[in-house]
Enzyme design. Structure first.
Site, PDB file in Angstrom:
ATOM      1  N   CYS A 163      -2.539   8.628   3.202  1.00 24.71           N
ATOM      2  CA  CYS A 163      -2.381   8.141   1.831  1.00 24.71           C
ATOM      3  C   CYS A 163      -3.641   8.359   1.016  1.00 24.71           C
ATOM      4  O   CYS A 163      -3.580   8.530  -0.197  1.00 24.71           O
ATOM      5  CB  CYS A 163      -2.001   6.664   1.836  1.00 24.71           C
ATOM      6  SG  CYS A 163      -3.163   5.603   2.717  1.00 24.71           S
ATOM      7  N   GLU A 183       0.870  -1.169   0.000  1.00 23.50           N
ATOM      8  CA  GLU A 183       0.000   0.000   0.000  1.00 23.50           C
ATOM      9  C   GLU A 183       0.905   1.216   0.000  1.00 23.50           C
ATOM     10  O   GLU A 183       1.579   1.509   0.988  1.00 23.50           O
ATOM     11  CB  GLU A 183      -0.926   0.043   1.212  1.00 23.50           C
ATOM     12  CG  GLU A 183      -1.989   1.123   1.047  1.00 23.50           C
ATOM     13  CD  GLU A 183      -2.480   1.707   2.350  1.00 23.50           C
ATOM     14  OE1 GLU A 183      -2.630   2.946   2.409  1.00 23.50           O
ATOM     15  OE2 GLU A 183      -2.697   0.939   3.297  1.00 23.50           O
ATOM     16  N   LEU A 184       0.912   1.945  -1.120  1.00 18.62           N
ATOM     17  CA  LEU A 184       1.910   2.983  -1.336  1.00 18.62           C
ATOM     18  C   LEU A 184       1.255   4.365  -1.347  1.00 18.62           C
ATOM     19  O   LEU A 184       0.360   4.638  -0.569  1.00 18.62           O
ATOM     20  CB  LEU A 184       2.676   2.680  -2.621  1.00 18.62           C
ATOM     21  CG  LEU A 184       3.228   1.251  -2.698  1.00 18.62           C
ATOM     22  CD1 LEU A 184       3.905   1.007  -4.032  1.00 18.62           C
ATOM     23  CD2 LEU A 184       4.167   0.948  -1.547  1.00 18.62           C
TER      24      LEU A 184
END
Length: 462
Positions: free
Chosen positions: A264, A230-231
């Site tokens: 994010c 998960e970037l």
């Protein structure tokens, strides 16, 4: 032994220091994990669930202390830090409720004389690499379903939030988790690379930057083990002509500025139908101007410092670059005396007259800033929303759910929101595409990445 230090963003002082675990410590942890897996995988699912629930109770009993630690480690206002402890518990319980259905065997249509099934079986040692921005919520997404499925976990937390790992470990120990089933390590990047490359580690769950994701992939090169990544994100919001404007303004603004924009899935790009452009811009600016930037230990603070001065400076540079290219910054930093320009305290900002040639519209900002652009149609909005190397979430603000679904079907993203944003639902898959990552956590689909299918094909009569 090597030592690392955690500097609090509150005043730049030393908060704590810890000794790094040695390579010998890592070896010991992996040996204990391997031994622990043999027994833990054979526990019944219900027995595992019951013990994890006891750990959740032990964890939440320390809510006030843990909330204070989150605030001092990464700067979130104390008014909100307790919510992450509550979120840790509620998300954990949700995943435990999902586990029985997610892990039940698949039974094909009956075939005379045969007994056939596909079971979901655990992978083994799962390495969880967790970030600082939501130190509990990012960790729980992997830890609880991994353990429930019968895996064992080794957690490496950010050096900025080492107390999160220690607190979770304390809770599992208090609940009586068997030896080797959950452990943590304070190790550096090189040690992490060697650990996750070790053949005893079966799966890696990483949450962090695109660069960090590439480093994980590099460490795993040549192996066949799996990784969930998960970037980053550059998540857009689109306000249609028929949107409830007041609701959209309040919700989008919260999605921009909460946690100092260090999320994010926070909103970083806002596209507004030209009819409502000015009122939406004015509303977001008004929301920003009423925020109270200051010491996050103060109960009235609603905007804390960013995690580091360097992080705040990077956002300042991105704003300056946009302004130099023709954008206008609408919030006067002078309204926020805590932002002196040389600390982690950064005033919120709203930019207009932007374009997609600017990094403010293309590269992750990860700060309390958003750019707002007018659009004339759904088609233009879709084109601009998809004009990104990221694809985590996108939100649509409209009174027409059918139109939202039609737009959502065209969006290159992992999650489509209608009239909400910046939220994780544990019953829905959390996933991204493009540079936002791969794999999934949460929901029954998250269990698919923490287990493998194992087929049983029995001939009953010979």
């Amino acid at each position: 032994m090597a030592e690392f230090q955690t500097i609090t963003p509150i005043d730049g002082s030393l908060l704590l220091s810890r000794e790094r675990h040695t390579d010998a410590d890592v070896e010991d942890v992996l040996k204990r994990a391997s031994a622990g897996f043999v027994a833990w995988r054979n526990w019944s699912l219900q027995r595992r669930i019951d013990l994890i629930k006891n750990a959740i109770v032990a964890f939440t009993s320390q809510k006030n202390a843990i909330a204070s630690e989150i605030t001092t480690q990464m700067g979130r206002p104390i008014a909100y830090s307790g919510g992450e402890v509550d979120g840790f518990a509620s998300r954990a319980y949700a995943m435990l409720n999902i586990a029985p259905q997610a892990l039940e065997p698949h039974l094909p249509a009956p075939q005379d004389g045969f007994d056939r099934s596909v079971k979901r079986v655990p992978l083994g040692i799962v390495a969880v690499l967790a970030p600082w921005n939501y130190p509990l919520l990012t960790a729980v997404n992997a830890i609880v379903p991994a353990l429930a499925a019968g895996n064992v976990v080794v957690l490496k937390h950010s050096d900025q939030t080492p107390l999160a790992a220690e607190r979770i470990h304390e809770a599992f120990a208090a609940a009586g988790l068997p030896d080797g089933v959950f452990q943590f390590l304070h190790i550096d990047h090189d040690q992490v690379a060697r650990m996750i490359a070790d053949p005893r580690v079966s799966h890696v769950c990483f949450t962090g930057s695109v660069g960090g994701g590439r480093a994980v992939q590099g460490a795993l090169a040549g192996s066949f083990k799996s990784a969930g990544l998960e970037l980053g994100g550059k998540d857009p919001a689109y306000v249609r002509e028929d949107a409830n404007i007041d609701h959209a303004i309040a919700s989008i603004a919260d999605g921009i500025f909460f946690n100092s924009g260090q999320s994010c899935c926070g909103i970083e790009r806002v596209y507004v139908h030209e009819r409502h452009f000015q009122i939406v811009v004015d509303g977001i600016v008004a929301y920003a101007e009423q925020l109270k930037l200051g010491d996050p230990r103060d109960a009235v603070t609603t905007l804390g410092p960013m995690v580091k001065t360097a992080a705040a400076d990077a956002v300042r540079s991105q704003i300056a670059e946009a302004v130099s290219a023709g954008a206008r910054a609408l919030v006067d930093p002078a309204r926020f005396p805590a932002d002196t320009g040389n600390t982690a305290y950064l005033a919120p900002q709203v930019l207009v007259e932007c374009n997609h040639e600017m990094s403010i519209m293309s590269e992750e900002t990860f700060g309390p800033v958003a750019a707002v652009m007018p659009v004339r149609s759904d088609e233009e909005a879709v084109r601009l929303m998809n004009d990104s190397r990221y694809g985590l979430t996108a939100s649509i603000w409209t009174a027409d759910p059918e139109a939202a679904e039609a737009i959502g079907d065209q969006l290159e993203t992992g999650t489509v929101f209608l009239n909400r944003c910046d939220y994780l639902d544990p019953e829905l898959a959390w996933t991204g595409i493009k540079d936002s990552g791969r794999g999934a956590t949460l929901s029954r689909f998250g269990f698919d990445y923490l287990t493998r299918p194992k087929s049983y094909h029995f001939r009953l009569k010979v």
